[in-house]
Design a protein around this motif. Structure first.
Motif: not given
Length: 380
Positions: A43-45, A49-51, A63-64, A69-71
């Protein structure tokens, strides 16, 4: 045992369990289903401005545990050949495109590539404003690899078939010219001065030339099947086609006093190749009459049935039948089954019928019993 100790042991039994909420139940079901099908969510907010990645997606992307995560780094999880498509779909979804649903190649955090089924949607608030994006990623690597292998195998088979038909066409064309020369030579030779032995030898030569000519003609017919199979199918009235075939075979039908019964009430019309269907009727009806039983007059039945959206054209006779043991089941369709030169020999015709049916994606099945007759079932 002291009361205090007893109460300590049994105290967990007397505690009231925390009631399970609908949200916790849904979360449990989602996690179990996601793990079973290999699906992870993200999900992207746009507001904060967060993923976000869920646990299953973190597992899929390797992933660790502390990965955020980021865009900015989102393209790292996609194969370079799909970057433009991903960027375009992101902008389309952000502008309100209802859904993105494709199979794409992705890359894990540890740089392993895999095929994934990606589904994405815009995320709306109560006022209908887009506040982010959300989606699901399903690992379909095994299925996609099998699909690609199958496509590769099909391409290889088609390429081999194309080469074989080209070769067969080349061979038949060149042999035909030599056969014509042989037959022409045999017509120009004066046999009056031949001795008896020479005449017998020359007659054998003429028979060989004629037999070779028939074989080449049959080869040309087989080669032409693939080309004709590519022609558009047309709507064909089964009863009309059968009537035309019966008219063409009238001398044979009358001579053998054959009776032909048909019932196409269930399926009166089919989409097929007209030339192929006419040949199928002709060969199978002629086969039933020629291979008649000496103890009864020939009877042919023709009808078409539909079962599970599949059409079956059935032609059966009451002739002598065939021995369809394991060794002989496919022999009736072999062009080389009989070595005689009798034009009534139906092995070549049955060979052509089988090739025509299969060229259009169908199949021919046969059931038979010696002394009772034969049934041909053609799946269209």
């Amino acid at each position: 045992m002291s009361v205090t100790k007893q109460n300590g042991i049994l105290s967990f039994l007397s505690k009231k369990s925390v009631p399970e909420t609908a949200e916790s139940r849904e979360s449990f079901f989602y996690e179990q289903i996601a793990e079973m099908v290999g699906a992870g969510g993200w999900r992207i907010d746009f507001i904060n401005k967060k993923s976000y990645f869920d646990k299953q997606l973190q597992k899929i992307l390797e992933t660790p545990d502390n990965y955020k995560p980021s865009i900015k780094h989102a393209l790292h999880f996609f194969d370079m050949n799909y970057h433009e498509s991903v960027i375009a779909s992101y902008h389309n979804l952000a502008n309100g495109t209802p859904i993105f649903d494709e199979v794409i190649k992705m890359v894990t955090y540890t740089n392993k590539t895999f095929w994934a089924h990606a589904i994405s949607r815009p995320d709306f608030d109560r006022k209908g404003q887009i506040i982010g994006l959300k989606g699901v990623v399903v690992n379909v690597n095994k299925e996609k690899e099998r699909e690609l292998m199958l496509e590769k195998a099909i391409d290889l088979v088609e390429a081999n078939n194309s080469r074989l038909f080209t070769f067969a066409n080349y061979v038949s064309h060149n042999i035909k010219s030599h056969v014509n020369n042989l037959e022409l030579t045999s017509q120009l030779v004066e046999t009056q001065k031949f001795t008896d032995d020479q005449k017998e030898l020359f007659n054998n030569y003429k028979e060989i030339a004629q037999s070779l000519n028939r074989t080449v003609a049959r080869l040309n017919e087989v080669v032409s099947i693939q080309t004709k199979a590519a022609e558009p199918k047309v709507t064909i009235d089964l009863e009309e086609t059968l009537d035309q075939v019966k008219s063409n075979l009238r001398p044979l039908i009358d001579r053998e006093e054959a009776y032909i019964y048909s019932d196409f009430s269930e399926v009166p019309e089919i989409e097929y190749n007209q030339e192929f269907l006419t040949n199928i009727f002709t060969i199978l009806i002629k086969n039933g009459i020629i291979n008649k039983s000496p103890s009864r007059k020939p009877e042919i039945k023709a009808y078409c049935l539909e079962n599970n959206k599949k059409l079956s054209l059935i032609i059966e006779d009451n002739g002598t039948g065939y021995d369809l043991s394991d060794k002989n089941a496919e022999q009736i369709f072999h062009m080389s089954r009989s070595t005689d030169n009798n034009e009534n020999n139906q092995s070549v015709g049955l060979f052509i019928v089988k090739n025509q049916v299969e060229a259009l994606g169908g199949k021919v099945e046969v059931t038979s019993k010696l002394g009772y007759g034969t049934k041909f079932i053609i799946t269209i």
